[in-house]
Design a protein around this motif. Structure first.
Motif, short mmCIF file in Angstrom:
data_model
loop_
_atom_site.label_atom_id
_atom_site.label_comp_id
_atom_site.label_asym_id
_atom_site.label_seq_id
_atom_site.Cartn_x
_atom_site.Cartn_y
_atom_site.Cartn_z
N MET A 6 42.20 42.02 25.62
CA MET A 6 41.65 42.23 26.96
C MET A 6 42.52 43.13 27.82
SD MET A 6 38.78 40.56 27.10
CE MET A 6 38.40 40.25 28.82
N LYS A 7 43.78 43.30 27.44
CA LYS A 7 44.76 43.97 28.30
C LYS A 7 44.36 45.41 28.65
CE LYS A 7 48.89 44.07 26.62
NZ LYS A 7 50.28 43.69 26.27
N PHE A 8 43.80 46.12 27.67
CA PHE A 8 43.52 47.55 27.86
C PHE A 8 42.05 47.82 28.22
CE2 PHE A 8 47.08 47.24 24.82
CZ PHE A 8 48.06 47.80 25.62
N ARG A 9 41.27 46.77 28.44
CA ARG A 9 39.87 46.97 28.81
C ARG A 9 39.75 47.17 30.33
NH1 ARG A 9 36.29 42.65 25.31
NH2 ARG A 9 37.02 43.28 23.25
N LYS A 10 38.59 47.72 30.70
CA LYS A 10 38.32 47.85 32.14
C LYS A 10 37.88 46.49 32.66
CE LYS A 10 37.03 52.74 32.17
NZ LYS A 10 35.95 53.72 32.41
N LEU A 11 38.66 45.91 33.55
CA LEU A 11 38.37 44.58 34.07
C LEU A 11 38.26 44.61 35.58
CD1 LEU A 11 40.99 42.54 32.01
CD2 LEU A 11 38.59 42.78 31.49
N THR A 12 37.43 43.70 36.10
CA THR A 12 37.36 43.55 37.56
C THR A 12 38.61 42.81 38.03
OG1 THR A 12 36.26 41.42 37.39
CG2 THR A 12 34.84 43.38 37.45
N ASN A 13 38.82 42.80 39.35
CA ASN A 13 40.00 42.10 39.90
C ASN A 13 39.98 40.63 39.55
OD1 ASN A 13 41.08 44.39 40.99
ND2 ASN A 13 40.15 44.11 43.02
N ALA A 14 38.77 40.02 39.61
CA ALA A 14 38.66 38.59 39.29
C ALA A 14 39.01 38.32 37.84
CB ALA A 14 37.23 38.11 39.59
#
Length: 877
Positions: free
Chosen positions: A121-129
């Motif tokens: 998950m570290k390098f994926r585009k994630l929302t702030n939440a």
């Protein structure tokens, strides 16, 4: 300098060494390279003071400078001193969940810095939440690790809340810890541990029925919520006896000096309690004692008798204890049984694995190493190894419904098991009907797969069993380890090599048989064909690796390279074309190039940039080159049937409740089998007919010789039972012909109660007119125990008889032991020495070793005689 001047010698470094780091400024500042410039640095201490007015960063060491004053402190022992100040390593670990992991030692353990999920998950585009949620994972691990210190009454004072489906109490609102604990005890693990411990204890007691005098071992029907109901309890196991047990007063399992002075009972219950301790309260002995006293006096708990035992297990600290009444012999059984059970119980194993994964703490023990390119050669050692591939166990076809949606339908699958040394391939067909009526099939399939593998292992001879199972997918590790705990000592390990055994299902030879099968069955192939005639198993396995990886990368091209013609092969017993050695070498080179070129194209590199080691790792399928897919874990689905159980309300109203819960439902009841005992009794008479008496023993020339009627010994054996000792007083008279010979003519059988090694019998002998012409010479008993087991007890008992029975001469009296085993019998007689008589009543004889006991005894010569018959008598009461 003054001392050096007086002695008229120059100063050396050796002279200054004791003072090097002493003084202010330190002596070593006089020898630094900047020492000549520092004298011009006037007012440096004042400048340090004034720096706080124009430099925002606070400097706590404004009062010193390392160049001027030297280094005023060192931190060489800082780590050691801090550890000691905090109570040492073991004292610090007591504050954590370390004991819950059940690692034997903290040495060799390491933290996994981040889980696989975090990495992906570290390098994926994630929302702030989402990013915030990802940051909570290390916090959750910290909270779980220190939970025994954080989650306790002394930290959070107030109302306790019990965690759902467990016996854990939350002392404050700690959401991260609550999530971790719910995850650890998912799928009713608390109830499963409770039920598993009950079954293990019931089976242990069932194996000890003869020793303990148990007639029936019965597992009671209990409410599914009993294991985490903390305000009342009931019996889990009830033991029944045909006669009566003599019970001791209530003591802990650690107290070894029990006095059996309580009333007799024919019912004995066992209650198992689970708890989750914390740093302040993990004294399991105190907990079990208080629970026993509470539940035995309240009105809500139901126990079948007043005599029983409570066993407590602390799951957070892996501690156990027991408190209650004890019947003869059961304490020794439980001391041995519980120490083994805490180590090998499969449900406790699952809990410990989940705790280890929750805190991400792992062992670097080499025995647990997974297969990699470094230890790849171990596959071909003497140990039998199996590869297990479960990729094709659960297969589905996708079709479009009339509504336009996509639906799946299960089809036949297969477990592939390969022996790399012989090339033997087991194909266990899993028929699609196995999945009927089940949900979450992806999860259920791996547990079903483990079950099928264990049933296969149980069906083959012990000589052919593998020493190691290597699973292609690590999600199969937990189900296999759980199933194998009860059956064998086979190691289960994972692998970093992604070997595509699943591509064997692309071969029409195998796939057609699997798909057309109407039932689940086992097929056996040999994937090496006849290669082992000309090649080693190492070469054959390397060839299979190339073929399988080629089929995985480009199926059509690999089939054309191998020149496989299915029309011809369908009538052949072989899987592959019949090529000679040189042709196979050419095929292997082409397949190797195919695999390397494919890898280089995908990663946009040239083949010349790869080293030989990297080429080997790519062919083997090392994980760093090919990333695996993984599934989440699951549990077996159970049928739901209605069961009833009784509870008592606060007002003493009996409530009968019906439940459909699939937990705490296993039934166990065993009844003692009288047939083996009867056969043993019949055999005893035949064994005693060939009685052995050692005539080579050396006796004192002036010592008395005893003669006993052979007919009397045989009759005594025929009325006795080797499973429980038989006792009798012996009477006789001196021989008319010889003064130093006594003849044993009569055996008197008094009323007696026998159970295991504790022998309770009448000390006062029964007076009878038949014995008026004879004197009491001592006593005799028949036993199956060895001499070392019973001598200390007999010594004390004989001394009591001499004290309490009138007419029993201490110098002349003896005790006779008739030992009977499965194959032979022997007769021995002993008398007490003067020192033995004095010490036996004062010293704790049971704690003496066999050499000290024999100092108190004297062996007496005893022989069989056919000259006189002898007679018996017993009490009518």
């Amino acid at each position: 300098k003054k001392k050096a001047k007086k002695k008229k010698k120059k100063l050396t470094i050796e002279d200054l060494e004791p003072y090097w780091n002493k003084g202010i400024p330190r002596i070593n500042t006089l020898f630094q390279k900047d020492r000549f410039l520092l004298i011009y640095d006037k007012g440096w201490r004042m400048r340090n003071i004034f720096k706080k007015f124009y430099i925002l960063k606070y400097n706590p060491f404004w009062w010193t400078d390392q160049k001027h004053d030297g280094k005023l402190w060192n931190l060489f022992n800082y780590k050691t001193d801090i550890i000691q100040a905090l109570g040492g390593i073991h004292g610090m670990l007591e504050h954590t969940l370390f004991k819950g992991t059940y690692f034997p030692s903290w040495e060799g353990l390491f933290w996994e810095k981040s889980s696989g999920f975090e990495e992906t998950m570290k390098f994926r585009k994630l929302t702030n939440a989402q990013r915030t949620g990802l940051n909570q994972i290390p916090n959750r691990r910290f909270t779980l690790w220190w939970s025994p210190t954080i989650n306790r009454a002394n930290v959070y004072i107030g109302f306790q809340v019990q965690l759902d489906l467990t016996g854990i109490f939350m002392h404050g609102k700690i959401p991260t810890l609550k999530i971790s604990l719910i995850q650890i005890f998912r799928a009713h693990l608390w109830q499963k541990i409770h039920e598993s411990l009950i079954i293990d204890l019931a089976q242990t007691l069932d194996s000890q029925t003869d020793t303990l005098g148990i007639e029936i071992v019965q597992k009671e029907t209990i409410h599914p919520r009993k294991s985490y109901k903390m305000n009342s309890s009931c019996a889990d196991i009830v033991l029944y006896c045909n006669s009566l047990w003599h019970c001791s007063s209530t003591t802990l399992i650690s107290d070894l000096n029990d006095v059996f002075d309580q009333k007799f009972t024919s019912k004995y219950w066992i209650d198992i309690q689970l708890r989750w301790g914390d740093f302040d309260s993990h004294d399991i002995e105190r907990y079990v004692r208080s629970r026993y006293l509470d539940f035995c006096t309240d009105l809500q708990s139901i126990y079948p008798s007043t005599t029983g035992l409570m066993i407590g297990f602390d799951l957070a600290y892996n501690l156990y204890s027991a408190y209650g009444n004890w019947i003869p012999g059961i304490k020794i059984v439980f001391i041995q049984c519980l120490s083994k059970l805490i180590k090998v119980n499969p449900s406790l194993f699952v809990l410990r694995e989940r705790i280890r994964k929750g805190v991400q703490l792992y062992s670097s023990d080499p025995s647990a190493q997974s297969l990699s390119s470094k230890n790849y050669g171990s596959l071909f050692m003497n140990e039998v190894v199996w590869f297990v591939d479960d990729t094709n166990v659960y297969r589905v076809t996708i079709h479009k419904t009339a509504e336009g949606n996509f639906a799946t339908k299960p089809i036949n699958g297969a477990i592939l098991i390969i022996n790399p040394r012989t090339g033997q391939l087991f194909v266990k067909i899993m028929h699609s009907s196995l999945w009927d009526g089940h949900r979450r099939l992806g999860h259920y399939s791996k547990w079903k797969c483990a079950e099928e593998i264990v049933s296969l292992l149980n069906s083959i001879p012990k000589e052919e069993l593998p020493g190691k199972l290597i699973v292609s997918r690590k999600v199969l590790l937990e189900p296999l380890e759980v199933h194998l705990l009860d059956t064998s000592n086979i190691k289960v390990i994972g692998t970093d090599l992604l070997i595509p055994f699943y591509t064997l299902m692309k071969l029409n030879h195998i796939n057609d048989v699997v798909l057309k099968s109407k039932v689940s069955k086992l097929l056996i192939f040999n994937i090496y064909d006849n290669w082992l005639k000309n090649s080693s198993s190492y070469t054959a396995f390397a060839r299979i690796l190339l073929i399988l990886r080629g089929l995985h990368i480009n199926y059509k091209k690999t089939i054309s390279i191998l020149n496989i013609n299915y029309k011809n092969l369908s009538f052949s017993k072989y899987l592959w074309p019949n090529l000679d050695a040189q042709e196979w070498i050419n095929v292997e080179v082409i397949l190797k190039d195919l695999i390397i070129n494919d890898y280089c194209q995908r990663h946009k590199i040239t083949t010349s940039s790869l080293t030989q080691v990297e080429i080997r790792d790519i062919i083997l399928g090392l994980e760093q080159y090919l990333k695996p897919k993984s599934n989440s874990s699951s549990n077996i689905k159970h049928e739901k049937e209605m069961t009833s159980s009784k509870t008592v309300s606060k007002d003493n109203v009996v409530i009968k409740s019906f439940t459909k819960s699939p937990y705490e439902r296993i039934k166990f009841k065993s009844k003692k089998n009288w047939k083996p005992r009867l056969q043993k009794k019949i055999n005893t008479f035949a064994i005693v007919r060939n009685l052995f008496i050692n005539k080579n023993e050396k006796f004192n020339a002036n010592s008395r010789i005893f003669l006993i009627s052979k007919h009397l010994v045989l009759k005594f054996a025929s009325i006795s039972d080797t499973c429980s000792e038989t006792f009798g007083y012996i009477y006789g008279k001196d021989s008319i012909e010889f003064n130093n010979i006594s003849e044993i003519i009569c055996i008197s059988i008094p009323p007696q109660l026998v159970s295991g090694l504790s022998l309770a019998m009448a000390i006062k002998h029964i007076p009878h007119k038949s014995t008026d012409d004879f004197e009491i010479l001592g006593w005799i008993h028949l036993t199956a125990y060895t001499e070392n087991q019973i001598l200390s007890r007999n010594l004390r008992y004989h001394a009591k008889l001499i004290t309490n029975i009138d007419g029993l001469n201490g110098n002349k009296s003896i005790f006779v032991i008739l030992f009977v085993s499965n194959s032979y019998s022997t007769l021995k007689a002993f008398s007490l020495t003067a020192e033995g008589f004095r010490n036996s009543l004062s010293t704790n004889i049971e704690k003496l070793d066999k050499d000290n006991i024999k100092k108190y005894l004297r062996k007496v010569s005893i022989s069989l005689s056919n000259k006189f018959q002898g007679f018996f008598f017993g009490s009518k009461k």
